[in-house]
Design a protein around this motif. Structure first.
Motif, short mmCIF file in Angstrom:
data_model
loop_
_atom_site.label_atom_id
_atom_site.label_comp_id
_atom_site.label_asym_id
_atom_site.label_seq_id
_atom_site.Cartn_x
_atom_site.Cartn_y
_atom_site.Cartn_z
N THR A 133 0.93 -1.23 0.12
CA THR A 133 -0.05 -0.03 0.00
C THR A 133 0.77 1.26 0.10
O THR A 133 2.11 1.11 0.42
N SER A 134 0.35 2.12 -0.55
CA SER A 134 0.97 3.59 -0.55
C SER A 134 0.46 4.43 0.76
O SER A 134 1.18 5.45 1.08
N ALA A 135 -0.53 3.77 1.41
CA ALA A 135 -0.88 4.62 2.63
C ALA A 135 0.34 4.54 3.67
O ALA A 135 1.16 3.91 3.97
N PRO A 136 0.26 5.68 4.60
CA PRO A 136 1.27 5.64 5.70
C PRO A 136 0.92 4.75 6.62
O PRO A 136 0.00 4.03 6.77
N ALA A 137 2.02 4.30 7.58
CA ALA A 137 2.02 3.18 8.47
C ALA A 137 0.80 3.35 9.56
O ALA A 137 0.22 2.48 9.92
N LEU A 138 0.50 4.56 9.71
CA LEU A 138 -0.48 4.71 10.90
C LEU A 138 -1.93 4.29 10.21
O LEU A 138 -2.39 3.57 11.02
N VAL A 139 -2.03 4.37 9.01
CA VAL A 139 -3.42 4.04 8.56
C VAL A 139 -3.34 2.64 8.43
O VAL A 139 -4.34 1.96 8.90
N THR A 140 -2.36 1.98 7.93
CA THR A 140 -2.32 0.22 7.99
C THR A 140 -2.31 -0.31 9.46
O THR A 140 -3.16 -1.23 9.62
N ALA A 141 -1.57 0.46 10.46
CA ALA A 141 -1.60 -0.12 11.82
C ALA A 141 -3.12 0.03 12.46
O ALA A 141 -3.61 -0.99 13.12
N ALA A 142 -3.69 1.27 12.03
CA ALA A 142 -4.91 1.30 12.54
C ALA A 142 -6.10 0.46 12.14
O ALA A 142 -6.91 -0.15 12.94
N VAL A 143 -5.89 0.06 10.86
CA VAL A 143 -7.01 -0.85 10.18
C VAL A 143 -6.74 -2.35 10.87
O VAL A 143 -7.48 -3.02 11.12
#
Length: 285
Positions: free
Chosen positions: A178-188
Motif C-alpha cells: 500500500t502507499s498509505a502511511p504506516a499509521l493508517v495500516t496499523a490502525a486498520v
C-alpha cells in the motif's frame, strides 16, 4: 530514512485498487499522520537515542506491555510490572504475563509478517495463551459456537465464517502492499482484529501487538520506542471502545476518528519515551 518517507510501504501496481490509500485521504487523517511523524521524529532526534537507544527500547516495551494489560483489565502500576517475576496462571497476573510475552515476541516476527500475517497472528495467540487454554482452541480462528472472552469489547460478534473471510481479505490486502502511511495500516489491522475477535481469548492483546508490528516493520518506529499501547491506555477504555465503535460503523467519519485515536496513541507513546530520555539524561533512570 527521511522523515517524509518514514512509515510508507511500496505502492501496489494498481494504486486505484489500494483501499488503505483511500482511507488515508479521509478528512483529518493527513493531520494525524503529520502529528505522528513529528512526534516520532522528535524522539528519534533526542541526543540520548544516539548512545542509549537500547535502554529506551527496553523501557518502551515494558511500558507498552503495561498499557496493553491495563486495557485487558489488569491495570497495574509500572513498578509492580517491573519487579514481578511470577505472573501465575490465572487472573490479572496471567494477563500481565501475556502482555509482556507478546511485546517481547512481536519484534521477532517482522520478517514473517511480511510473508504471512496470518501465521504471525496465530503465533501471537499461542504466545499470549502460554499453554493456559485448551490446545485445540489456541493459535487458530474460532469455530462456530465457540465462545469469546473479551469483556472490554461488547460489539456484535461476527460469525466464524465472516471472521475467516475478513482475515483472508486483510492478509491479501497487506501482502499486496500500500502507499498509505504506516499509521493508517496499523490502525486498520488493530481495528479489524478487535472488531472480528478471531480468537477465543486475548484478542485485544493480540490486536495491539499486531499494531506494534506494523508500526515497527513499516519503518515508522524501527527501534520500537513509541509504544502506542501507552497512549491507548492513557486515553482510557471508554474512549478506546468509542473509537472502535466508529471504526466498526464503517462510516468515513467513524473510520477517520479511529485512525486519529490510534495516531494520538502513538503520539502519547512517543511523549512517554521522550520523558524516559529526559530522565536518562538527568541520570534519574
Amino acid at each position: 530514512m527521511a522523515a517524509l518517507s518514514r512509515g510508507t510501504t511500496p505502492a501496489p501496481p494498481n494504486a486505484s485498487g489500494d483501499p488503505l490509500a483511500a482511507l488515508a485521504a479521509l478528512p483529518g487523517v493527513a493531520d494525524s499522520v503529520d502529528a505522528v511523524r513529528k512526534g516520532v521524529d522528535r524522539i528519534y532526534g533526542h541526543r540520548i537515542m544516539r548512545r542509549r537507544s537500547s535502554e529506551v527500547s527496553a523501557e518502551a516495551a515494558l511500558r507498552g506491555a503495561r498499557g496493553s494489560a491495563a486495557l485487558a483489565g489488569a491495570d497495574w502500576a509500572l513498578e509492580e510490572v517491573r519487579r514481578r517475576t511470577d505472573f501465575g496462571v490465572d487472573g490479572e497476573p496471567r494477563t500481565v504475563g501475556a502482555a509482556l510475552r507478546l511485546t517481547a515476541e512481536a519484534g521477532q516476527l517482522l520478517s514473517v509478517w511480511r510473508q504471512s500475517p496470518l501465521r504471525v497472528l496465530a503465533r501471537l495467540h499461542l504466545v499470549a495463551a502460554g499453554g493456559g487454554a485448551a490446545d485445540d482452541t489456541v493459535g487458530r480462528p474460532r469455530l462456530a459456537a465457540e465462545p469469546v472472552d473479551e469483556p472490554l469489547v461488547e460489539l456484535a460478534l461476527p460469525t466464524a465464517g465472516e471472521v475467516a473471510g475478513r482475515l483472508d481479505g486483510l492478509a491479501r490486502m497487506l501482502l499486496a502492499g500500500t502507499s498509505a502511511p504506516a499509521l493508517v495500516t496499523a490502525a486498520v489491522v488493530h481495528g479489524e482484529l478487535l472488531a472480528l475477535r478471531p480468537f477465543g481469548s486475548y484478542n485485544g492483546l493480540v490486536a495491539r501487538a499486531a499494531e506494534r508490528i506494523v508500526l515497527v516493520g513499516s519503518g515508522l518506529d524501527p527501534k520500537s520506542i513509541c509504544p502506542a499501547e501507552v497512549g491507548h491506555a492513557e486515553q482510557g477504555a471508554a474512549a478506546y471502545v468509542a473509537a472502535l465503535e466508529g471504526y466498526v460503523s464503517g462510516t468515513p467519519e467513524g473510520v477517520a476518528a479511529w485512525i486519529a485515536h490510534c495516531g494520538r496513541s502513538v503520539e502519547l507513546g512517543s511523549r512517554e519515551s521522550t520523558a524516559v530520555c529526559e530522565a536518562l539524561q538527568r541520570g534519574a533512570a
